[in-house]
Write an enzyme that holds these catalytic residues in place. Structure first.
Site, PDB file in Angstrom:
ATOM      1  N   ASN A   1       8.645  -7.149   4.357  1.00 51.58           N
ATOM      2  CA  ASN A   1       8.612  -5.860   3.660  1.00 51.58           C
ATOM      3  C   ASN A   1       9.727  -4.967   4.207  1.00 51.58           C
ATOM      4  O   ASN A   1      10.071  -5.049   5.382  1.00 51.58           O
ATOM      5  CB  ASN A   1       7.230  -5.209   3.881  1.00 51.58           C
ATOM      6  CG  ASN A   1       7.158  -3.758   3.423  1.00 51.58           C
ATOM      7  OD1 ASN A   1       6.875  -2.863   4.214  1.00 51.58           O
ATOM      8  ND2 ASN A   1       7.414  -3.516   2.160  1.00 51.58           N
ATOM      9  N   GLY A   2      10.269  -4.138   3.313  1.00 50.08           N
ATOM     10  CA  GLY A   2      11.258  -3.152   3.754  1.00 50.08           C
ATOM     11  C   GLY A   2      12.586  -3.284   3.047  1.00 50.08           C
ATOM     12  O   GLY A   2      13.292  -4.272   3.206  1.00 50.08           O
ATOM     13  N   ASP A   3      12.885  -2.262   2.217  1.00 54.43           N
ATOM     14  CA  ASP A   3      14.192  -2.141   1.570  1.00 54.43           C
ATOM     15  C   ASP A   3      14.462  -3.186   0.494  1.00 54.43           C
ATOM     16  O   ASP A   3      15.630  -3.477   0.215  1.00 54.43           O
ATOM     17  CB  ASP A   3      15.329  -2.179   2.602  1.00 54.43           C
ATOM     18  CG  ASP A   3      15.311  -0.979   3.538  1.00 54.43           C
ATOM     19  OD1 ASP A   3      14.486  -0.072   3.310  1.00 54.43           O
ATOM     20  OD2 ASP A   3      16.104  -0.960   4.489  1.00 54.43           O
TER      21      ASP A   3
ATOM     22  N   ALA B   1       0.389   5.346  -0.244  1.00 57.81           N
ATOM     23  CA  ALA B   1      -0.506   6.500  -0.368  1.00 57.81           C
ATOM     24  C   ALA B   1      -0.022   7.414  -1.490  1.00 57.81           C
ATOM     25  O   ALA B   1       1.160   7.753  -1.561  1.00 57.81           O
ATOM     26  CB  ALA B   1      -0.560   7.251   0.958  1.00 57.81           C
TER      27      ALA B   1
ATOM     28  N   LYS C   1      -0.739  -4.946   8.943  1.00 57.75           N
ATOM     29  CA  LYS C   1       0.609  -4.540   8.503  1.00 57.75           C
ATOM     30  C   LYS C   1       1.198  -3.720   9.642  1.00 57.75           C
ATOM     31  O   LYS C   1       0.625  -2.698  10.036  1.00 57.75           O
ATOM     32  CB  LYS C   1       0.521  -3.733   7.210  1.00 57.75           C
ATOM     33  CG  LYS C   1       1.876  -3.274   6.679  1.00 57.75           C
ATOM     34  CD  LYS C   1       1.753  -2.846   5.219  1.00 57.75           C
ATOM     35  CE  LYS C   1       3.043  -2.305   4.646  1.00 57.75           C
ATOM     36  NZ  LYS C   1       3.331  -0.931   5.081  1.00 57.75           N
TER      37      LYS C   1
ATOM     38  N   GLN D   1      -6.811  -1.661   2.407  1.00 58.06           N
ATOM     39  CA  GLN D   1      -6.230  -1.336   3.710  1.00 58.06           C
ATOM     40  C   GLN D   1      -6.997  -0.219   4.408  1.00 58.06           C
ATOM     41  O   GLN D   1      -7.264   0.828   3.812  1.00 58.06           O
ATOM     42  CB  GLN D   1      -4.762  -0.916   3.572  1.00 58.06           C
ATOM     43  CG  GLN D   1      -4.100  -0.900   4.947  1.00 58.06           C
ATOM     44  CD  GLN D   1      -2.719  -0.288   4.959  1.00 58.06           C
ATOM     45  OE1 GLN D   1      -2.551   0.879   4.635  1.00 58.06           O
ATOM     46  NE2 GLN D   1      -1.730  -1.074   5.347  1.00 58.06           N
TER      47      GLN D   1
ATOM     48  N   GLY E   1       7.469  -1.908  -2.053  1.00 56.78           N
ATOM     49  CA  GLY E   1       6.845  -0.587  -2.073  1.00 56.78           C
ATOM     50  C   GLY E   1       7.594   0.379  -2.967  1.00 56.78           C
ATOM     51  O   GLY E   1       7.411   0.401  -4.189  1.00 56.78           O
TER      52      GLY E   1
ATOM     53  N   PRO F   1       0.854  -1.187   0.000  1.00 64.71           N
ATOM     54  CA  PRO F   1       0.000   0.000   0.000  1.00 64.71           C
ATOM     55  C   PRO F   1       0.890   1.237   0.000  1.00 64.71           C
ATOM     56  O   PRO F   1       1.796   1.351   0.833  1.00 64.71           O
ATOM     57  CB  PRO F   1      -0.777  -0.111   1.321  1.00 64.71           C
ATOM     58  CG  PRO F   1      -0.047  -1.103   2.162  1.00 64.71           C
ATOM     59  CD  PRO F   1       0.815  -1.934   1.266  1.00 64.71           C
TER      60      PRO F   1
ATOM     61  N   CYS G   1       1.596   3.016  10.072  1.00 62.88           N
ATOM     62  CA  CYS G   1       1.879   4.329   9.479  1.00 62.88           C
ATOM     63  C   CYS G   1       2.484   5.263  10.536  1.00 62.88           C
ATOM     64  O   CYS G   1       1.898   5.477  11.595  1.00 62.88           O
ATOM     65  CB  CYS G   1       0.605   4.944   8.903  1.00 62.88           C
ATOM     66  SG  CYS G   1       0.915   6.568   8.190  1.00 62.88           S
TER      67      CYS G   1
END
Ligand SMILES: Cc1cc2nc3c(=O)[nH]c(=O)nc-3n(C[C@H](O)[C@H](O)[C@H](O)COP(=O)(O)O)c2cc1C
Length: 341
Positions: A198-200, A18, A139, A70, A222, A16, A100
């Site tokens: 998730n991440g990097d 934004a 998440k 989400q 992402g 997700p 978030c």
């Protein structure tokens, strides 16, 4: 995980995002092999009140599947009511945002703020599970200012959550520092529900490394997907067949960018699409020659046809630049004048 992607051991998901992960971008990522894609976070209050902007954020269609919607919020009753309402849109998963870090969101007690109140998170998951029969995922980040991921995930699993995406950074880090993938590995070992890492993940090598190092059930991408939907195809090829993908040629990048522009105009109307595409174009063409000149020229354009023409011109200019570099440099004047030199 099988109900989402029965044909691969390596599900790759679009995060997700934004302002980015709208229906058009999701469809493009799917074309390149993204499986489950997520809407950006939408306000549970906005859903319940049938807010027009929220409704736009939820636009989707049958091709845009499988889809996770989400939601963010802090009140279990409101989140449950919102979940019930979005079931009408027939998503495959309802995802709850517990990560978030943005001030506007945490100030309301939503997003990562909930990592400071595990009882409330449990209450939210229970309320949403009671309200819908769809899978309910969460998440999370690893914590607010300390890592509480294990406690959070075990308690949410007891509360009935069906999947957990872990972005292993603390709220306080926002996007600074590195994502600590050992947290994903630790969570994966501790729970039975699917864990999405998730991440990097910046390229196909990272996607492979995340599966290998953490044992996660799926990888979610992402930022690196922005302007680079090829990351899904390249990662899949590498994971499944061991191929070593090369760079994407400039003309292919420009062609997909133009396709994105056309689809966006159809979905959002010309004005909004032209504006929205400025940031996408910057990402699609990152690192190519004369990109800042192109960006400056695009800022002056308001019509889709003019943007498409400019992209086509740019493609030709790049082609000539390559040829002239390989030959005599005869085209230098034309290239310089296009670039406003
Ligand atoms: C511009 C932007 C918007 C984001 N919007 C959301 C969102 O709506 N919901 C969410 O859970 N995470 C959101 N995130 C976080 C991403 O989903 C993801 O967890 C984070 O970027 C780390 O993954 P990456 O390194 O692959 O980008 C956003 C991140 C960025 C950069």
């Amino acid at each position: 995980m099988n109900f989402l992607q029965p044909y691969t051991r390596y599900p790759l998901m679009l995060a997700p995002l934004a302002g980015w992960s709208d229906k058009v971008f999701r469809l493009i990522c799917r074309e390149f092999g993204a499986s489950l894609c997520f809407t950006e976070m939408v306000s549970a209050e906005g859903v319940v009140r049938d807010n027009l902007a929220t409704r736009h954020l939820l636009e989707s269609d049958r091709e845009d599947r499988p889809l996770g919607i989400q939601l963010f919020g802090s009140d279990p009753g409101v989140l449950a009511a919102a979940a019930k309402k979005v079931v009408e849109l027939a998503p495959d998963v309802i995802d709850l945002n517990f990560g978030c870090p943005v001030k506007k969101v945490v100030r309301q007690g939503s997003g990562a703020a909930l990592l400071q109140d595990i009882d409330r998170m449990v209450g939210i998951v229970r309320a949403v599970k009671d309200a819908v029969t769809l899978p309910v995922w969460v998440k999370i980040r690893s914590g607010w200012n300390e890592d509480v991921s294990l406690d959070v995930c075990q308690r949410l699993e007891e509360a009935g959550v069906d999947g957990i995406t872990v972005h292993p950074r603390l709220q306080a880090m926002h996007f600074k520092g590195a994502a600590d993938w050992s947290v994903i590995k630790k969570v994966k070992k501790a729970v039975r529900v699917p864990v999405i890492g998730n991440g990097d993940v910046g390229d196909w090598r990272d996607a492979k490394r995340m599966f290998d190092e953490t044992g996660c059930d799926a990888v979610m991408i992402g930022r690196a997907a922005r302007g680079n939907p090829w990351i899904f195809a390249q990662s899949r090829e590498h994971l499944e067949y061991g191929t070593m993908p090369g760079d994407i040629p400039a003309d292919e990048r420009i062609d997909i960018c133009t396709q994105h522009l056309n689809m966006a105009a159809e979905q959002f109307g010309e004005r909004k699409a032209v504006k929205l595409m400025r940031k996408h174009i910057s990402h699609y063409l990152k690192g190519l020659p004369l990109i800042s000149e192109l960006r400056a020229q695009l800022l002056l354009l308001e019509k889709k046809s003019d943007v498409a023409k400019k992209l086509e011109e740019y493609k030709n200019i790049l082609g000539e630049k390559t040829t002239s570099a390989a030959n005599t440099g005869d085209n230098h004047d034309r290239i310089s004048s296009w670039a406003g030199e």
